[in-house]
Design a protein around this motif. Sequence first.
Motif, mmCIF file in Angstrom:
data_model
loop_
_atom_site.group_PDB
_atom_site.id
_atom_site.type_symbol
_atom_site.label_atom_id
_atom_site.label_comp_id
_atom_site.label_asym_id
_atom_site.label_seq_id
_atom_site.Cartn_x
_atom_site.Cartn_y
_atom_site.Cartn_z
ATOM 1 N N LYS A 49 7.136 0.743 -8.147
ATOM 2 C CA LYS A 49 6.168 1.681 -7.598
ATOM 3 C C LYS A 49 6.487 3.039 -8.177
ATOM 4 O O LYS A 49 7.620 3.537 -8.060
ATOM 5 C CB LYS A 49 6.229 1.707 -6.073
ATOM 6 C CG LYS A 49 5.247 2.713 -5.462
ATOM 7 C CD LYS A 49 5.322 2.751 -3.956
ATOM 8 C CE LYS A 49 4.370 3.837 -3.424
ATOM 9 N NZ LYS A 49 4.383 3.931 -1.957
ATOM 10 N N SER A 50 5.496 3.644 -8.802
ATOM 11 C CA SER A 50 5.696 4.903 -9.502
ATOM 12 C C SER A 50 6.270 5.966 -8.571
ATOM 13 O O SER A 50 5.804 6.160 -7.445
ATOM 14 C CB SER A 50 4.372 5.387 -10.091
ATOM 15 O OG SER A 50 4.560 6.559 -10.840
ATOM 16 N N GLY A 51 7.337 6.646 -9.062
ATOM 17 C CA GLY A 51 7.940 7.732 -8.317
ATOM 18 C C GLY A 51 8.919 7.320 -7.253
ATOM 19 O O GLY A 51 9.420 8.160 -6.502
ATOM 20 N N THR A 52 9.227 6.016 -7.153
ATOM 21 C CA THR A 52 10.177 5.527 -6.153
ATOM 22 C C THR A 52 11.202 4.616 -6.815
ATOM 23 O O THR A 52 11.099 4.277 -7.989
ATOM 24 C CB THR A 52 9.459 4.734 -5.036
ATOM 25 O OG1 THR A 52 9.040 3.468 -5.563
ATOM 26 C CG2 THR A 52 8.256 5.500 -4.517
ATOM 27 N N GLY A 71 -1.883 -0.707 1.328
ATOM 28 C CA GLY A 71 -2.386 0.592 0.928
ATOM 29 C C GLY A 71 -2.500 0.717 -0.567
ATOM 30 O O GLY A 71 -2.421 -0.279 -1.311
ATOM 31 N N ASP A 72 -2.669 1.958 -1.038
ATOM 32 C CA ASP A 72 -2.838 2.231 -2.459
ATOM 33 C C ASP A 72 -1.497 2.541 -3.107
ATOM 34 O O ASP A 72 -0.676 3.292 -2.543
ATOM 35 C CB ASP A 72 -3.787 3.416 -2.661
ATOM 36 C CG ASP A 72 -5.210 3.088 -2.206
ATOM 37 O OD1 ASP A 72 -5.534 1.887 -2.154
ATOM 38 O OD2 ASP A 72 -5.972 4.029 -1.911
ATOM 39 N N HIS A 73 -1.279 1.980 -4.313
ATOM 40 C CA HIS A 73 -0.023 2.183 -5.039
ATOM 41 C C HIS A 73 -0.306 2.252 -6.535
ATOM 42 O O HIS A 73 -1.253 1.631 -7.036
ATOM 43 C CB HIS A 73 0.961 1.035 -4.784
ATOM 44 C CG HIS A 73 1.275 0.800 -3.344
ATOM 45 N ND1 HIS A 73 2.208 1.549 -2.661
ATOM 46 C CD2 HIS A 73 0.772 -0.095 -2.450
ATOM 47 C CE1 HIS A 73 2.284 1.117 -1.409
ATOM 48 N NE2 HIS A 73 1.412 0.116 -1.256
ATOM 49 N N SER A 90 -4.832 -1.535 -4.846
ATOM 50 C CA SER A 90 -5.087 -1.303 -3.429
ATOM 51 C C SER A 90 -4.755 -2.598 -2.702
ATOM 52 O O SER A 90 -5.467 -3.605 -2.813
ATOM 53 C CB SER A 90 -6.550 -0.920 -3.211
ATOM 54 O OG SER A 90 -6.798 -0.682 -1.840
ATOM 55 N N LEU A 91 -3.641 -2.575 -1.993
ATOM 56 C CA LEU A 91 -3.132 -3.795 -1.354
ATOM 57 C C LEU A 91 -3.718 -3.944 0.042
ATOM 58 O O LEU A 91 -3.369 -3.216 0.976
ATOM 59 C CB LEU A 91 -1.609 -3.758 -1.290
ATOM 60 C CG LEU A 91 -0.847 -3.968 -2.598
ATOM 61 C CD1 LEU A 91 0.655 -3.972 -2.345
ATOM 62 C CD2 LEU A 91 -1.265 -5.250 -3.282
ATOM 63 N N LYS A 92 -4.645 -4.889 0.174
ATOM 64 C CA LYS A 92 -5.173 -5.277 1.469
ATOM 65 C C LYS A 92 -4.855 -6.743 1.734
ATOM 66 O O LYS A 92 -5.281 -7.313 2.743
ATOM 67 C CB LYS A 92 -6.679 -5.045 1.506
ATOM 68 C CG LYS A 92 -7.064 -3.580 1.316
ATOM 69 C CD LYS A 92 -8.565 -3.402 1.325
ATOM 70 C CE LYS A 92 -8.936 -1.945 1.097
ATOM 71 N NZ LYS A 92 -10.415 -1.740 1.076
ATOM 72 N N GLY A 93 -4.120 -7.307 0.791
ATOM 73 C CA GLY A 93 -3.693 -8.701 0.854
ATOM 74 C C GLY A 93 -2.846 -8.985 -0.376
ATOM 75 O O GLY A 93 -2.677 -8.121 -1.248
ATOM 76 N N ASN A 94 -2.279 -10.184 -0.466
ATOM 77 C CA ASN A 94 -1.505 -10.542 -1.641
ATOM 78 C C ASN A 94 -2.395 -10.507 -2.884
ATOM 79 O O ASN A 94 -3.562 -10.884 -2.831
ATOM 80 C CB ASN A 94 -0.890 -11.934 -1.476
ATOM 81 C CG ASN A 94 0.153 -11.973 -0.384
ATOM 82 O OD1 ASN A 94 0.781 -10.957 -0.084
ATOM 83 N ND2 ASN A 94 0.327 -13.132 0.234
#
Length: 792
Positions: A49-52, A71-73, A90-94
């Motif tokens: 994940k960008s920035g982490t 959420g958004d990543h 945009s994670l709303k599921g796998n």
Amino acid sequence: MKTRLLMLLGVCLLLMQVTYVHAQQKYTVSGYVKDQQNGESLIGISVSKSGTSLGTVTNEYGFYSLTLPAGDHDIQFSYIGYAPTKMHVSLKGNKTLDIKLEKSSSQLSTVTVTGNKQEKAVNTLTTSLNRLDIAQMKKMPTFMGEVDVLRSIQTLPGVNTVGEGASGFNVRGGAADENLILLDEAPVYNSTHMLGFFSVFNPDAVKSINLIKGGFPAEYGGRTSSVLDIRMKDGNNQKFNVNGGISNVFSRLSLEGPIKKDESSFIIAARRSYIDILMKPFLKGDMKDTKLNFYDLTGKVNFKLNKNNTLFASGYLGRDVFGFGTQVNMNWGNKTATVRWNHVFTNKTFLNLTTFYSNYDYSLDFNNESDKGAGEASQRYKWTSNIINYGVKPAFTYYINTQNSVHFGLQGIYYTFKPGTGTGIEGDETSVKQLTQQHGLEAAAYLDHEWKPSSKFGVQYGVRLSSYQYLGKGTAYYYNDTTPGIRRTLTGTKEYGANEVIKAYAYLEPRATARYAISPNHALKASYARTTQFMHQLSNTASPTPLDIWTPSTNNIKPQVADQYTLGYVYDAPSNVFEISAEAFYKNMENQLDYIDNANLQLNQQIEGDLLQSHSRSYGLELMAKKELGKTTGWISYTLSRSERQTTGISKDEWFLNRYDRTHNLNLVVTRELSKRTSLSANWVYASGTPATFADSRLEFQDWDIPYNSTDKRNNYRLPSFHRLDMSLTVKGKQLKRWKGEWVFSLYNVYGRRNAYTIYFRQNEDDASKKEAVRLSIIGSIIPGITYNFIF
């Protein structure tokens, strides 16, 4: 009013609860990462994940799994040599997300070591792991113009050989047979061609090379010194390519391309040497039929059945032929076949099911017909032997979250050992002596857990349960326990039926590795691993030969067991320009094979009576510094170590040096980019001489001098130190749209050093009362080489 307020408050509480639950919900994004140009799966790609610091890396098949909050990543895919790629999800599921990375030409011009911030040793849990790729090896000096896998790994700390022309390599004081060499997960028992000068691995077909010297993951077992894991290319699934090379030693050619674009591909690579053809005009008389050549053929296909299933099939066939005229002929070779199935059960669960076949055979043929006069019967003797394996390995990975993953699986290998069949022919009479076949079943179950609770600390711990059964049909031999160091006396035998258990062994092998980051650029590492080995190579020479015998553990030969401890430090410069590492290790080894004096190893049905089992130890310090970016790149590695052995009945029961001990081992590898089309590389190696047993006294008997060792200690002297300089110049031709070529000019042993392979003693030809020591050198002069490589 009150009722409405209560209803509104209830709705607000419900919305807050739903929002809270949704905020805590996590989903998984997973998929494969491949090269955009050729479709090859990419190993060790950083996915984060960008920035982490939340991230993972792709496995050996390019698969990744990353669990993040809903959420958004922005997901970052990065790898040195490739343009960084960022994808918004945009994670709303796998979610399944397959990525193709594009090579970065600006980076490729300066990078010599493949890696990235996630893959750097300072960020990984593994200890004693070295990774090489073909692009890196091509920049190193070559032997007679040819890139070679085994010569490349010998420049790494902790790795050496007993000399030029040695078959195999030694790691941290271990014997050559203690290295597990895998080609697409199938074991390879003889890794060299031409008596040690070239490896059996065609560089045109190799994708990745991992050498593990300690801190072994639980999935690896069966050897006590190292794992050399070599993965073959899958084949270009975008377009048809031809690669090849022509040198003064051999020629090679590889073909690869799509069977169905993006879904299936193949690669076929072949080599054949022709030294014997070039020598033929210069050989006369009995030597006119001398043979010295090798060939190998490597192939692989893969099919993407659907998004969750991929099938791979690969194989290797190679052979060496070596003979002096018609009188002495040897040949040996490997055959391997591997079928693998990758299956994605869920976004978090990955399966690799491997089945393999491996067959190593060798033969020796003597024919003295040319020495016989008229009326005398001709004589011929032929000896053949081989070892055959069948194996299956289901391996699972479960990605729990970004901090936790679990690896577990089962492994089984069925062995058939054919120690030897000797056929003697004298005139019209034929006699056959055949040693009893031996069979064994090795099985294992393993589980390990990788846990990274923070960016500073991580641990991988697990256990491997290994078992071995020595099976019939066959004869078990029983010996008395006489004075140690003397051939034991056979006291009885017992016949066993097919697959009847003669002797069973079981071992628990704990493994653990830990990492602590002092800072983002400094890390400390420690590991412990117990390993067990159920097979042994019988060789009473300093270096194994292709004709040495393999034997399983039996009722008389216990499995080898090693405990290794490693403590390391890694520094990675903030600019990624260079990396420094240091590792100290201690390894304790039990039940290693040794031999009584004058042991008979050839076609000896009662060979176990000539064997001894000993205790060994090795310890040392390994240092390495490498520069990865810029016009001048390379590395320097230094090893200070000691390898010793103690065998009851040998050397007065005192510790003595192992045959492959080298106190000092220094390698310097440098590559300089002279221009966009020209590069110069050099490799200088220095090593202490290997131990040897020499006579220190003599007896005079009837005008004969009989040398003997008055101290009765083995390896009481050392050969002279070993050092050599190699250089090569690479000149790229004009890079056309479809045709790319380059010339490689090499000099091996630049200053003509005559390194001693061994030293033997003889009477002086002019004065028989004097003895003289003679240095035998395999290579004693400069060897030039030239190769033209091409691709279209």
